[in-house]
Motif scaffolding. Structure first.
Motif, PDB file in Angstrom:
ATOM      1  N   LEU A  79      -3.911  -1.983   3.707  1.00 56.59           N
ATOM      2  CA  LEU A  79      -4.653  -1.051   4.546  1.00 56.59           C
ATOM      3  C   LEU A  79      -5.268   0.068   3.710  1.00 56.59           C
ATOM      4  O   LEU A  79      -6.398   0.501   3.964  1.00 56.59           O
ATOM      5  N   SER A  80      -4.554   0.536   2.703  1.00 61.08           N
ATOM      6  CA  SER A  80      -5.100   1.603   1.859  1.00 61.08           C
ATOM      7  C   SER A  80      -6.351   1.120   1.139  1.00 61.08           C
ATOM      8  O   SER A  80      -7.315   1.880   0.974  1.00 61.08           O
ATOM      9  N   PHE A  81      -6.358  -0.143   0.732  1.00 60.66           N
ATOM     10  CA  PHE A  81      -7.543  -0.688   0.072  1.00 60.66           C
ATOM     11  C   PHE A  81      -8.676  -0.902   1.068  1.00 60.66           C
ATOM     12  O   PHE A  81      -9.854  -0.735   0.732  1.00 60.66           O
ATOM     13  N   LEU A  82      -8.339  -1.263   2.303  1.00 59.11           N
ATOM     14  CA  LEU A  82      -9.370  -1.345   3.340  1.00 59.11           C
ATOM     15  C   LEU A  82      -9.996   0.030   3.545  1.00 59.11           C
ATOM     16  O   LEU A  82     -11.215   0.143   3.768  1.00 59.11           O
ATOM     17  N   ALA A 138      -4.303  -6.975  13.655  1.00 57.08           N
ATOM     18  CA  ALA A 138      -3.568  -7.284  14.884  1.00 57.08           C
ATOM     19  C   ALA A 138      -2.516  -6.222  15.178  1.00 57.08           C
ATOM     20  O   ALA A 138      -2.364  -5.766  16.319  1.00 57.08           O
ATOM     21  N   ARG A 139      -1.760  -5.803  14.149  1.00 55.78           N
ATOM     22  CA  ARG A 139      -0.700  -4.817  14.357  1.00 55.78           C
ATOM     23  C   ARG A 139      -1.259  -3.446  14.746  1.00 55.78           C
ATOM     24  O   ARG A 139      -0.636  -2.708  15.510  1.00 55.78           O
ATOM     25  N   LEU A 140      -2.441  -3.119  14.201  1.00 56.64           N
ATOM     26  CA  LEU A 140      -3.052  -1.833  14.535  1.00 56.64           C
ATOM     27  C   LEU A 140      -3.856  -1.899  15.828  1.00 56.64           C
ATOM     28  O   LEU A 140      -4.297  -0.864  16.335  1.00 56.64           O
ATOM     29  N   ALA A 141      -4.057  -3.118  16.343  1.00 57.13           N
ATOM     30  CA  ALA A 141      -4.841  -3.323  17.568  1.00 57.13           C
ATOM     31  C   ALA A 141      -6.261  -2.789  17.418  1.00 57.13           C
ATOM     32  O   ALA A 141      -6.780  -2.076  18.274  1.00 57.13           O
ATOM     33  N   VAL A 142      -6.904  -3.130  16.275  1.00 60.79           N
ATOM     34  CA  VAL A 142      -8.298  -2.753  16.046  1.00 60.79           C
ATOM     35  C   VAL A 142      -9.120  -4.026  15.878  1.00 60.79           C
ATOM     36  O   VAL A 142      -8.598  -5.089  15.542  1.00 60.79           O
ATOM     37  N   ALA A 179     -12.766  -0.083  11.546  1.00 57.33           N
ATOM     38  CA  ALA A 179     -11.857   0.668  12.414  1.00 57.33           C
ATOM     39  C   ALA A 179     -10.501   0.851  11.741  1.00 57.33           C
ATOM     40  O   ALA A 179      -9.870   1.909  11.858  1.00 57.33           O
ATOM     41  N   ALA A 180     -10.048  -0.168  11.015  1.00 55.59           N
ATOM     42  CA  ALA A 180      -8.785  -0.047  10.284  1.00 55.59           C
ATOM     43  C   ALA A 180      -8.894   1.018   9.206  1.00 55.59           C
ATOM     44  O   ALA A 180      -7.949   1.771   8.953  1.00 55.59           O
ATOM     45  N   HIS A 211      -7.503   6.520   6.966  1.00 56.78           N
ATOM     46  CA  HIS A 211      -7.852   7.891   6.623  1.00 56.78           C
ATOM     47  C   HIS A 211      -7.051   8.877   7.463  1.00 56.78           C
ATOM     48  O   HIS A 211      -6.525   9.870   6.953  1.00 56.78           O
ATOM     49  N   GLU A 212      -6.947   8.623   8.761  1.00 56.30           N
ATOM     50  CA  GLU A 212      -6.243   9.537   9.653  1.00 56.30           C
ATOM     51  C   GLU A 212      -4.750   9.574   9.355  1.00 56.30           C
ATOM     52  O   GLU A 212      -4.094  10.599   9.546  1.00 56.30           O
TER      53      GLU A 212
END
Length: 230
Positions: A170-173, A202-206, A211-212, A217-218
């Protein structure tokens, strides 16, 4: 035999269209089937040719790229949209991110980014140029503490549900890296990275990588220094 990716290019500057066509002509399995000089024409030609990907300038006279993208998503949902941007258009980028656009590239980027972006969008993925990702990060930082405290806390809770490897992906995304770039960073095969990305979404529901990236960032998942450039 692999399919040919059919592309529409829309920009009000003929030289930019010619440049995009020239870059894509070097890619095997990619064909530019139509060119448009404004948003209305882009929508009309997309309806007529039904390309796999529409590459749209974010600013065009009459109907701009964002308006054209919305029309294309309604009229030809099978066509993915890849936006071309320039620096200084943060509000446009963030607005389109909120609308779930498939990808964003900077016009001054490398030709390989354009080809990779077209392939990603054609495959149903999303791409966020590292330079665009940097602009998103800067814009979030300019809003004081980034997102509101509640959004930041919610993002951190969502990220806690990920495995350590998924958080790393996710950090690389968040830096806007492609699957191939992430694979090189983590010394994994690209198929494994693709599976991790699917699990993260899927886990983040995005719905997509862009969007991921915003969630990353947040949540304060800042990638290592230098990650955003290969």
């Amino acid at each position: 035999m692999s399919r040919t990716i059919r592309v529409l290019v829309a920009d009000d500057e003929p030289m930019v269209r010619a440049g995009v066509r020239a870059v894509l002509s070097t890619a095997s399995g990619v064909e530019v089937v139509a060119e448009a000089g404004d948003g209305h024409q882009a929508v009309e030609l997309t309806r007529r040719h039904r390309p796999d990907v529409a590459v749209l300038d974010i600013r065009m006279p009459g109907l701009d790229g964002l308006g054209a993208a919305a029309e294309i998503r309604r009229a030809v949902p099978g066509t993915g949209v890849l936006m071309l941007t320039t620096f200084g258009e943060d509000e446009y980028i963030l607005r389109a991110l909120g609308d779930g656009a498939a990808g964003f590239l900077v016009k001054s980027g490398e030709p390989e980014e354009l080809i990779a972006g077209v392939r990603a969008v054609a495959d149903g993925a999303a791409c966020l140029s590292p330079k665009v990702a940097a602009r998103v990060i800067a814009h979030l930082a300019d809003r004081g503490a980034g997102a509101e405290a509640g959004r930041r806390a919610a993002a951190r809770r969502r990220v806690e549900a990920l495995t350590p490897r998924e958080r790393e992906v996710l950090s690389f995304l968040g830096a806007g890296l492609t699957n191939a770039q992430i694979a090189r960073r983590l010394r994994l095969v690209e198929g494994t990275v693709k599976a991790h990305v699917s699990s993260v979404l899927a886990r983040l529901a995005v719905d997509n990588r862009a969007a991921a990236a915003v969630v990353a960032h947040e949540a304060g998942l800042v990638p290592p220094s230098g990650t955003a450039a290969e």
